[in-house]
Design an enzyme around this catalytic site. Structure first.
Site, mmCIF file in Angstrom:
data_model
loop_
_atom_site.group_PDB
_atom_site.id
_atom_site.type_symbol
_atom_site.label_atom_id
_atom_site.label_comp_id
_atom_site.label_asym_id
_atom_site.label_seq_id
_atom_site.Cartn_x
_atom_site.Cartn_y
_atom_site.Cartn_z
ATOM 1 N N GLU A 106 -53.454 -8.388 -28.414
ATOM 2 C CA GLU A 106 -52.203 -7.979 -27.785
ATOM 3 C C GLU A 106 -52.259 -8.253 -26.282
ATOM 4 O O GLU A 106 -53.326 -8.523 -25.724
ATOM 5 C CB GLU A 106 -51.995 -6.481 -28.050
ATOM 6 C CG GLU A 106 -51.813 -6.126 -29.534
ATOM 7 C CD GLU A 106 -50.412 -6.400 -30.066
ATOM 8 O OE1 GLU A 106 -49.730 -7.315 -29.586
ATOM 9 O OE2 GLU A 106 -50.002 -5.672 -30.995
ATOM 10 N N HIS A 129 -48.951 -12.436 -28.939
ATOM 11 C CA HIS A 129 -50.295 -12.186 -29.482
ATOM 12 C C HIS A 129 -50.717 -13.314 -30.417
ATOM 13 O O HIS A 129 -49.894 -13.933 -31.088
ATOM 14 C CB HIS A 129 -50.406 -10.801 -30.157
ATOM 15 C CG HIS A 129 -49.650 -10.650 -31.435
ATOM 16 N ND1 HIS A 129 -48.619 -9.748 -31.600
ATOM 17 C CD2 HIS A 129 -49.792 -11.248 -32.643
ATOM 18 C CE1 HIS A 129 -48.162 -9.809 -32.834
ATOM 19 N NE2 HIS A 129 -48.856 -10.709 -33.496
ATOM 20 N N ASN A 175 -44.630 -11.085 -28.841
ATOM 21 C CA ASN A 175 -45.121 -10.740 -27.496
ATOM 22 C C ASN A 175 -46.265 -11.654 -27.064
ATOM 23 O O ASN A 175 -46.961 -11.372 -26.100
ATOM 24 C CB ASN A 175 -45.568 -9.270 -27.448
ATOM 25 C CG ASN A 175 -46.721 -8.990 -28.399
ATOM 26 O OD1 ASN A 175 -47.212 -9.898 -29.082
ATOM 27 N ND2 ASN A 175 -47.159 -7.747 -28.454
ATOM 28 N N ASP A 232 -57.891 -11.425 -38.795
ATOM 29 C CA ASP A 232 -57.750 -9.992 -38.525
ATOM 30 C C ASP A 232 -57.571 -9.169 -39.800
ATOM 31 O O ASP A 232 -57.381 -9.716 -40.889
ATOM 32 C CB ASP A 232 -56.573 -9.742 -37.556
ATOM 33 C CG ASP A 232 -55.391 -10.659 -37.827
ATOM 34 O OD1 ASP A 232 -55.222 -11.094 -38.970
ATOM 35 O OD2 ASP A 232 -54.642 -10.948 -36.863
HETATM 36 C C1 F6R Z 1 -51.961 -12.366 -38.518
HETATM 37 C C2 F6R Z 1 -51.977 -12.920 -37.170
HETATM 38 C C3 F6R Z 1 -50.807 -12.676 -36.275
HETATM 39 C C4 F6R Z 1 -49.540 -13.358 -36.827
HETATM 40 C C5 F6R Z 1 -48.343 -13.036 -35.932
HETATM 41 C C6 F6R Z 1 -47.072 -13.692 -36.444
HETATM 42 O O1 F6R Z 1 -53.141 -12.693 -39.187
HETATM 43 O O2 F6R Z 1 -52.926 -13.533 -36.779
HETATM 44 O O3 F6R Z 1 -51.079 -13.165 -34.998
HETATM 45 O O4 F6R Z 1 -49.746 -14.738 -36.873
HETATM 46 O O5 F6R Z 1 -48.161 -11.657 -35.880
HETATM 47 O O6 F6R Z 1 -46.713 -13.108 -37.665
HETATM 48 P P1 F6R Z 1 -45.527 -13.710 -38.528
HETATM 49 O O7 F6R Z 1 -45.996 -14.999 -39.054
HETATM 50 O O8 F6R Z 1 -45.321 -12.698 -39.632
HETATM 51 O O9 F6R Z 1 -44.367 -13.837 -37.619
#
Ligand code: F6R
Length: 255
Positions: free
Chosen positions: A146, A141, A139, A70
């Site tokens: 989302e 994702h 949540n 992303d």
């Molecule tokens: C970012 C991504 C997100 C993160 C998720 C957890 O490239 O794919 O799904 O893996 O937001 O983020 P952290 O590791 O910061 O808790």
């Protein structure tokens, strides 16, 4: 319904090593493997570990191809908080990946729909993803898919929830987190031949329990992973604390 393999290990450094081992095996059997890569706090130790293994000659990234999951809309390589910059800093600049083999959605394009289609096409032309490494949001994702995202979604533009924006504030020095992002879809992720989800720290304990125990439903995007035949969850003991049988270092039923 396939059950994910689950490795519960003592702490985050060990979890990073387990994921690095899985990745090393994939690259050993396929030196030009196609990887999907996450950003965020969770993979930082993994990138340190991979950089070290590359430095000592244990993993060769020369032919490996990567696709990030992303990017923020409006972001480019130079913007603070952009995932392109994150990857340059924490991974790409530290290993022998070829820059031309490292793809990230370009959030600065004016035609975002065309960029999403181009990204999907690049993944297809690369032969699909061999190994997708994921983190997980509180949540549920994965990527920036989302709650409510259809399981057959492809790369698309999303409105990022307030909760997810807040969780990402640490990477924006001015605290201004973009409201939109581009992400590979859940369908794109499910097409990967192998998926590894890394979760560490107590803040992920609840979401990991939901991932394994809640119904499979788009209101909880990560539940889609339970439809995939080859998923491996790697968690440290803090993230696994609310699972039915947490046991440090158990390495429970890896396939
Ligand atoms: C970012 C991504 C997100 C993160 C998720 C957890 O490239 O794919 O799904 O893996 O937001 O983020 P952290 O590791 O910061 O808790």
């Amino acid at each position: 319904m396939p059950n994910p393999a689950l490795s519960i290990v003592e702490d985050a450094p060990r979890a990073a090593r387990v994921v690095a081992d899985l990745l090393e095996n994939v690259i050993r059997s396929r030196p030009d493997a196609v990887l999907a890569l996450p950003t965020g706090r969770t993979p930082l130790r993994l990138y340190d570990e991979l950089a070290e293994r590359n430095r000592v000659g244990r993993i060769d990234f020369h032919r490996v191809r990567t696709f990030n999951l992303d990017e923020w809309v409006g972001a480019n390589r130079d913007s603070a908080g952009s995932y392109a910059r994150f990857m340059d800093e924490h991974f790409f600049s530290r290993v022998n990946l070829q820059p031309r083999n490292c793809q990230i959605p370009d959030g600065s394009r004016s035609d975002l729909g065309a960029e999403c289609a181009r990204y999907e096409r690049l993944i297809r032309e690369a032969g699909g993803i061999d190994l997708a490494i994921l983190g997980i949001g509180r949540n549920g994702h994965i990527g920036f898919n989302e709650p409510g995202t259809p399981f057959d979604s492809r790369t698309h533009v999303v409105e990022v929830t307030a909760e997810t924006r807040l969780a990402n504030r640490w990477s924006f020095p001015d605290g201004r987190v973009p409201t939109r992002a581009m992400t590979v879809g859940i369908g794109t992720i499910l097409d990967a031949r192998q998926i590894v989800l890394l979760a560490t720290g107590g803040a992920k304990a609840n979401v990991l329990r939901c991932l394994l125990e809640d119904p499979i439903d788009p209101s909880f995007p990560a539940s889609a992973l339970r439809l995939h035949p080859c998923v491996h969850l790697v968690a440290d003991s803090l993230a696994a604390a609310r699972l039915a049988q947490p046991a440090a270092d158990s390495g429970r039923s890896p396939r």
